[in-house]
Design a protein around this motif. Structure first.
Motif, PDB file in Angstrom:
ATOM      1  N   GLN A 156       2.481   7.046  -7.141  1.00 38.46           N
ATOM      2  CA  GLN A 156       1.546   7.895  -7.876  1.00 38.46           C
ATOM      3  C   GLN A 156       2.300   9.093  -8.446  1.00 38.46           C
ATOM      4  N   GLN A 157       2.368   9.165  -9.766  1.00 42.63           N
ATOM      5  CA  GLN A 157       3.002  10.280 -10.475  1.00 42.63           C
ATOM      6  C   GLN A 157       4.482  10.449 -10.114  1.00 42.63           C
ATOM      7  N   THR A 158       5.112   9.354  -9.686  1.00 32.86           N
ATOM      8  CA  THR A 158       6.530   9.395  -9.303  1.00 32.86           C
ATOM      9  C   THR A 158       7.229   8.164  -9.877  1.00 32.86           C
ATOM     10  N   LEU A 203       0.830  -1.206   0.000  1.00 30.99           N
ATOM     11  CA  LEU A 203       0.000   0.000   0.000  1.00 30.99           C
ATOM     12  C   LEU A 203       0.865   1.257   0.000  1.00 30.99           C
ATOM     13  N   VAL A 204       1.906   1.279   0.817  1.00 31.54           N
ATOM     14  CA  VAL A 204       2.819   2.430   0.845  1.00 31.54           C
ATOM     15  C   VAL A 204       3.450   2.633  -0.528  1.00 31.54           C
ATOM     16  N   SER A 205       3.858   1.547  -1.171  1.00 35.21           N
ATOM     17  CA  SER A 205       4.488   1.677  -2.491  1.00 35.21           C
ATOM     18  C   SER A 205       3.525   2.267  -3.509  1.00 35.21           C
ATOM     19  N   GLU A 206       2.276   1.859  -3.465  1.00 34.39           N
ATOM     20  CA  GLU A 206       1.310   2.366  -4.447  1.00 34.39           C
ATOM     21  C   GLU A 206       1.042   3.857  -4.249  1.00 34.39           C
ATOM     22  N   ILE A 207       1.007   4.307  -3.005  1.00 36.44           N
ATOM     23  CA  ILE A 207       0.824   5.739  -2.759  1.00 36.44           C
ATOM     24  C   ILE A 207       2.054   6.517  -3.210  1.00 36.44           C
ATOM     25  N   ARG A 211      11.418  14.668  -1.170  1.00 36.98           N
ATOM     26  CA  ARG A 211      11.155  15.254  -2.488  1.00 36.98           C
ATOM     27  C   ARG A 211      10.402  14.303  -3.407  1.00 36.98           C
ATOM     28  N   LEU A 212       9.581  13.441  -2.835  1.00 41.81           N
ATOM     29  CA  LEU A 212       8.775  12.544  -3.651  1.00 41.81           C
ATOM     30  C   LEU A 212       7.685  13.291  -4.427  1.00 41.81           C
ATOM     31  N   GLY A 213       7.391  14.506  -4.003  1.00 39.35           N
ATOM     32  CA  GLY A 213       6.389  15.292  -4.713  1.00 39.35           C
ATOM     33  C   GLY A 213       4.999  15.111  -4.137  1.00 39.35           C
ATOM     34  N   TYR A 214       4.152  16.118  -4.369  1.00 40.51           N
ATOM     35  CA  TYR A 214       2.777  16.104  -3.876  1.00 40.51           C
ATOM     36  C   TYR A 214       2.734  15.682  -2.402  1.00 40.51           C
ATOM     37  N   PRO A 215       3.270  16.515  -1.494  1.00 40.97           N
ATOM     38  CA  PRO A 215       3.373  16.112  -0.084  1.00 40.97           C
ATOM     39  C   PRO A 215       2.029  15.842   0.581  1.00 40.97           C
ATOM     40  N   ARG A 216       0.941  16.293  -0.023  1.00 37.87           N
ATOM     41  CA  ARG A 216      -0.364  15.942   0.549  1.00 37.87           C
ATOM     42  C   ARG A 216      -0.581  14.434   0.575  1.00 37.87           C
ATOM     43  N   GLU A 227      12.293   3.731  -4.694  1.00 38.68           N
ATOM     44  CA  GLU A 227      12.884   2.563  -4.028  1.00 38.68           C
ATOM     45  C   GLU A 227      13.570   2.907  -2.705  1.00 38.68           C
ATOM     46  N   GLY A 228      14.443   3.919  -2.707  1.00 31.01           N
ATOM     47  CA  GLY A 228      15.146   4.295  -1.482  1.00 31.01           C
ATOM     48  C   GLY A 228      14.213   4.799  -0.394  1.00 31.01           C
ATOM     49  N   PRO A 229      13.357   5.800  -0.686  1.00 34.56           N
ATOM     50  CA  PRO A 229      12.428   6.292   0.325  1.00 34.56           C
ATOM     51  C   PRO A 229      11.482   5.207   0.844  1.00 34.56           C
ATOM     52  N   TRP A 230      11.047   4.287  -0.024  1.00 26.79           N
ATOM     53  CA  TRP A 230      10.149   3.215   0.419  1.00 26.79           C
ATOM     54  C   TRP A 230      10.833   2.345   1.466  1.00 26.79           C
ATOM     55  N   THR A 231      12.072   1.966   1.193  1.00 26.88           N
ATOM     56  CA  THR A 231      12.805   1.120   2.140  1.00 26.88           C
ATOM     57  C   THR A 231      12.993   1.833   3.477  1.00 26.88           C
ATOM     58  N   ALA A 232      13.391   3.105   3.412  1.00 29.26           N
ATOM     59  CA  ALA A 232      13.600   3.864   4.646  1.00 29.26           C
ATOM     60  C   ALA A 232      12.285   4.038   5.406  1.00 29.26           C
TER      61      ALA A 232
END
Length: 312
Positions: free
Chosen positions: A61-63, A54-58, A99-104, A69-74
């Motif tokens: 989105q548009q990324t 679920l975290v990966s799918e969010i 900086r994944l974008g769309y912080p909302r 990969e790095g932010p998901w693992t962390a």
């Protein structure tokens, strides 16, 4: 590169009718191709949890995958469960989003975690309807989690899948700007009936769109189902919806200014004044004030009239 087959002049519209599809051959070839060419992504590992999917799918989105990969693992190391994210301070969540974008999306993910804790005892639900009821989860994400996290039959329709199926079955270069009922119906008809195969099929079509059947430079010679493709058979007709696609400008927009303000607040060790934020905005004062106020309204920034910090 495009296929080396001779390509006749592209007609302006897709053909009125397309040849019938040998569904079994389509399934067999694409699934074999996927077994050989699939990418080794961490959220596809056997050890990945439904929460991790679920975290990966969010995040995706548009990324692009390479940025996730790095932010998901962390993220999963820090908040391995919905309960751990739900209890985290909002400013830490926004800093981790980086900086994944769309912080909302980070706020929605935390709200989603809280809802999973409150409604489902901290366990990601299996029913697609329950997933759809979670904050920040739309029809695509609910279907993707159903298929990829729980291994159940679902109709997964992201941009890649829509493009591949449109070319294969309707002879269109690119899908319409918005998903149609006819697209959903055609996709549903192609998804295998059993859970295990349907989950593999969904991800295989998605992978073909990401690696081979790309939007701008499809590698048709490398496609395992090229002889079954209606778009190829029709001579690669042009995108009939090109006029409706408008690329949103970035430079000089409020989105760009909001990004600069968020970056400054993420890096700050304490509150920043409105004057300091206007200075880093790199825009006119009116746009800087408007962008800062919109961040406050979205719950991404908080503070009094003159002093601001990240989060609520």
């Amino acid at each position: 590169m495009m296929s080396t087959d001779p390509v006749p002049p592209a007609p302006t519209t897709a053909p009125a009718s397309t040849p019938p599809h040998p569904r079994a051959a389509l399934h067999a070839r694409l699934l074999v191709w996927f077994d050989v060419h699939r990418r080794d992504l961490p959220w596809r590992a056997a050890t990945a949890t439904p929460w991790g999917v679920l975290v990966s799918e969010i995040m995706l989105q548009q990324t692009p995958v390479v940025r996730v990969e790095g932010p998901w693992t962390a993220w999963l190391e820090r908040w391995p469960t919905p309960a751990s994210l739900a209890a985290a301070p909002t400013d830490e969540v926004l800093r981790a989003w980086g900086r994944l974008g769309y912080p909302r999306r980070a706020l929605r993910l935390q709200q989603c975690a809280a809802a999973i804790v409150e409604r489902h005892d901290g366990v990601v639900p299996t029913a697609e309807a329950d997933l759809l009821a979670l904050p920040g989860v739309g029809s695509y994400t609910a279907a993707a989690v159903t298929a990829f996290a729980h291994g159940r039959r679902a109709v997964v329709l992201d941009t890649n899948v829509r493009r591949v199926l449109g070319r294969l079955t309707a002879g269109t270069a690119l899908p319409r700007p918005h998903l149609t009922q006819e697209e959903t119906r055609r996709a549903d008809a192609l998804v295998p009936g059993d859970d295990a195969t349907s989950a593999r099929w969904n991800i295989a079509v998605m992978e073909l769109g990401a690696l081979v059947c790309t939007a701008r430079s499809p590698r048709c010679d490398d496609c395992p189902v090229r002889d079954l493709c209606a778009w190829r058979a029709a001579g690669y007709p042009a995108d009939e919806h090109a006029a409706a696609r408008r690329t949103q400008a970035w430079h000089g927009t409020d989105r760009q200014v909001r990004g600069r303000l968020m970056a400054a607040l993420r890096d700050a060790t304490g509150p920043l004044t409105r004057e300091e934020l206007v200075a880093v905005a790199g825009s006119g004062d009116e746009q800087a004030h408007r962008s800062l106020d919109s961040l406050v309204a979205d719950g991404l920034v908080s503070g009094d009239a003159e002093s601001f910090v990240l989060g609520r």
